[in-house]
Design a protein around this motif. Structure first.
Motif, PDB file in Angstrom:
ATOM      1  N   ILE A 268       0.839  -1.201   0.000  1.00 46.21           N
ATOM      2  CA  ILE A 268       0.000   0.000   0.000  1.00 46.21           C
ATOM      3  C   ILE A 268       0.871   1.248   0.000  1.00 46.21           C
ATOM      4  O   ILE A 268       0.614   2.208  -0.722  1.00 46.21           O
ATOM      5  CB  ILE A 268      -0.959   0.005   1.212  1.00 46.21           C
ATOM      6  N   ARG A 269       1.938   1.202   0.799  1.00 42.26           N
ATOM      7  CA  ARG A 269       2.828   2.362   0.845  1.00 42.26           C
ATOM      8  C   ARG A 269       3.352   2.664  -0.556  1.00 42.26           C
ATOM      9  O   ARG A 269       3.415   3.804  -0.989  1.00 42.26           O
ATOM     10  CB  ARG A 269       3.985   2.103   1.812  1.00 42.26           C
ATOM     11  N   LYS A 270       3.695   1.620  -1.272  1.00 43.59           N
ATOM     12  CA  LYS A 270       4.221   1.828  -2.618  1.00 43.59           C
ATOM     13  C   LYS A 270       3.149   2.394  -3.551  1.00 43.59           C
ATOM     14  O   LYS A 270       3.425   3.285  -4.352  1.00 43.59           O
ATOM     15  CB  LYS A 270       4.760   0.504  -3.181  1.00 43.59           C
ATOM     16  N   LEU A 271       1.935   1.900  -3.425  1.00 43.49           N
ATOM     17  CA  LEU A 271       0.851   2.434  -4.252  1.00 43.49           C
ATOM     18  C   LEU A 271       0.643   3.913  -3.975  1.00 43.49           C
ATOM     19  O   LEU A 271       0.390   4.701  -4.883  1.00 43.49           O
ATOM     20  CB  LEU A 271      -0.459   1.680  -3.972  1.00 43.49           C
ATOM     21  N   VAL A 272       0.764   4.276  -2.711  1.00 43.12           N
ATOM     22  CA  VAL A 272       0.608   5.681  -2.340  1.00 43.12           C
ATOM     23  C   VAL A 272       1.753   6.493  -2.930  1.00 43.12           C
ATOM     24  O   VAL A 272       1.540   7.526  -3.567  1.00 43.12           O
ATOM     25  CB  VAL A 272       0.561   5.851  -0.808  1.00 43.12           C
TER      26      VAL A 272
END
Length: 546
Positions: A268-272
């Motif tokens: 999720i952090r990467k998607l953000v």
RNA sequence: UGGGCUAUGGCCAAGUGGUUAAGGCAUCGGACUUUGACUCCGACAUCGGUGGUUCGAAUCCACCUAGCCCAGCCA
């Protein structure tokens, strides 16, 4: 609605035999991230099981690792859990018990059941052995109780460098259960703790801390997920040897995993970071904050979780099942209004110019409590583009086409007479006539219309932004491909649409846009720019027949 | 390969020696309908495999197969 489950059976048995007067449960998150739908099982089950059997539920933050944890996560988690409707009796922190934990560890030392070990991390790993071969005893394993007592006290006093020594339980380096090979109880770590500040330079490890936390709070049934099954012997070992007056019981159940969803923190952090998603509360995520923002009612989550039950096996649940519970709830609770997402213009040729009339319509056909609103009708209307086709394709077509008469919901029958196309051959306008004898509520019954469609009166319509969401990941062909290759380019589509003019939406209320789906106001909405998220589509049995 | 656990229809899941093997989601029929929604009817499994115990087994035993977890000074 609620499934039976094996934990219920255990609790009932404990109540029946008088082992406990009532259950006390807890949800023990580490405050190091965001909660998602999967966590809702643990939260809701712990809460409801306790309440149903007359007990109570604590929220306890398992904050034993200061380098990963932060106060902002505790605030977020409290908000999510409260939103789910789970009222904790106490908000507690593992760090509240640091002094007692230290004393209990010291008790272990004085009983000869724990020792200070000087091995380096690499050496410890080496000595631990592996899955098939036993470990070797640490050379420090047989230090005297006096020496260990002094050393452990010195650890607390900050006399050693970070990582220089650890306290270990003396159990069995040859155990086939790796967790029992003299697990580390305390490590030295100079880090600022959100709760105890710089008071401690040693922190307890999960395996030691968790059973003590449960025991201190008098937790009767300590629910956790399957991967802690082989930690149960050590859980019981610490409760026993630390001489805890109350004895909690650890029970493991299968985590809730939703198929084809992204829940991993780093993902999720990467998607953000990559801008794929707009934050941890993006409505396409199944984080609790994302679901909340999207407009999912918490009660729907509860119904879904209860229907799933609490298994001891580990499966993957389809997201569609969740959506069905969302629809199920909203179908009864949501007010209905008309909205048009892809409009074409309908001109009622036999209706007076510059005239708009108001028709009364219920917000919900079967739920009078939701009240009524007035729907405007006039010469120019918008209908959904897909509700019109020039030539009726077959008898199944229950919408508008040339020469056919349909009911405009809550208004009149109209009949399509002529189509106007633009230069690209797209339908620009449909010219219709209406029959004033067919007004809704008049009891007109002489003809049956070719179906019922919805509409919005153009001059009084509110233009709104509508965000249509689809699953972030495409239906899996190869589920092992990297996430970037599985992303759905249409997971978010922003459209301009219209809703009827006389309804003022309240924030976070989910509406049904008749025949289209459920929509709720997004937090980006402004007074003059309403933004709706599509919560879920409506089911449809309409099949395009070739 | 050591240890722990799991295996019931496309998905979730009850069931613990005698039931027509619950229920939900999905699917397929059909009724109703001022939402092709809702609602309502109806259809839809012999329980991972093989042997065994038993009058009788998804439930007990044995062997086999498949999957998950464990070798952080993470939780």
């Amino acid at each position: 609605m609620e499934n039976r489950n094996f934990i219920r059976t255990i609790i009932e048995e404990d109540l029946r035999t008088g082992k406990h007067a009532f259950p006390i449960t807890r949800f023990p998150p580490e405050p190091n991230g965001f909660l998602h739908l999967g966590h809702a099982r643990a939260i809701l089950m712990n809460y409801h099981l306790a309440i149903e059997y007359g007990g109570y539920f604590n929220l306890r933050f398992d904050d034993t690792n200061p380098v990963k944890e932060d106060l902002i996560f505790v605030e977020g988690m409290k908000e999510d859990i409260a939103w789910l409707g789970c009222d904790w009796k106490n908000v507690l922190f593992a760090s509240d018990y640091f002094e007692e934990m230290y004393q209990r560890a010291m008790l272990l030392v004085t009983k000869g059941l724990a020792y200070v070990c000087d091995l380096t991390p690499d050496e410890i790993k080496d000595y631990r052995g592996d899955l098939t071969s036993p470990g070797k005893d640490s050379p420090y394993r047989n230090r005297s109780i006096d020496e260990n007592t002094a050393l452990f006290a010195a650890m607390r006093n900050g006399e050693f460098k970070d990582g220089e020594k650890v306290l270990r339980a003396k159990i069995d380096m040859a155990s086939p259960n790796m967790n029992l090979r003299d697990p580390i109880i305390y490590r030295i770590q100079r880090a600022y703790h959100h709760n105890t500040k710089n008071q401690w330079c040693i922190y307890p490890m999960y395996d030691f801390a968790h059973p003590l936390e449960d025991a201190i709070e008098g937790i009767t049934h300590s629910l956790c997920s399957l991967e802690f099954e082989d930690h149960r012997p050590i859980y019981d070992w610490f409760v026993k040897h630390c001489e805890m007056p109350k004895v909690p019981r650890q029970i493991e159940f299968g985590k809730l995993i939703i198929a084809n969803q992204i829940t991993g923190k780093r993902h999720i952090r990467k998607l953000v970071e990559d801008g794929v998603v707009e934050g941890w509360d993006d409505p396409r995520l199944i984080t609790l904050s994302g679901l909340r923002r999207r407009g999912i009612p918490p009660k729907a989550i509860e119904n879904f979780i209860k229907a799933l039950g609490l298994p001891k096996s580990q499966g993957e649940t389809e997201i569609e099942m969740f959506y069905e519970y969302v629809r199920d709830y909203l179908s009864v609770e949501a007010r209905r209004i008309h909205g048009v997402i892809d409009p074409i213009k309908v001109v009622i040729t036999n209706y007076p110019e510059n005239h708009v009339e108001s028709l009364e319509a219920p917000f919900h056909r079967d739920n009078e409590a939701l009240g009524t609103r007035t729907v405007n009708f006039g010469k120019v209307l918008y209908i959904e583009r897909e509700d019109f086709i020039e030539t009726k394709p077959n008898k199944k077509w229950k919408r508008l086409s040339l020469g056919e008469e349909v009911r405009l919901m809550h208004a009149y029958f109209i009949k399509a007479m002529q189509v106007i196309y633009d230069d690209n051959g797209e339908v620009l306008e449909v010219h219709c006539t209406y029959d004033d004898k067919t007004k809704s509520g008049s009891g007109f019954n002489d003809r049956k219309p070719n179906g019922t469609i919805h509409f919005v009166e153009a001059s009084t319509a509110q233009e709104v932004e509508i965000r249509l969401f689809e699953n972030l990941l495409l239906e899996e062909n190869d589920r092992n491909a990297p996430i970037e290759e599985r992303l759905n380019p249409n997971s978010k589509v922003v459209r301009k649409g219209y809703i009827e003019g006389n309804v003022k939406p309240k924030s976070s209320e989910a509406f049904q846009f008749t025949r289209l789906g459920y929509f709720a106001l997004d937090q980006d909405s402004k007074e003059d720019n309403l933004v709706f998220n599509r919560v879920v589509e409506l089911k449809s049995s309409y099949k395009i027949k070739k």
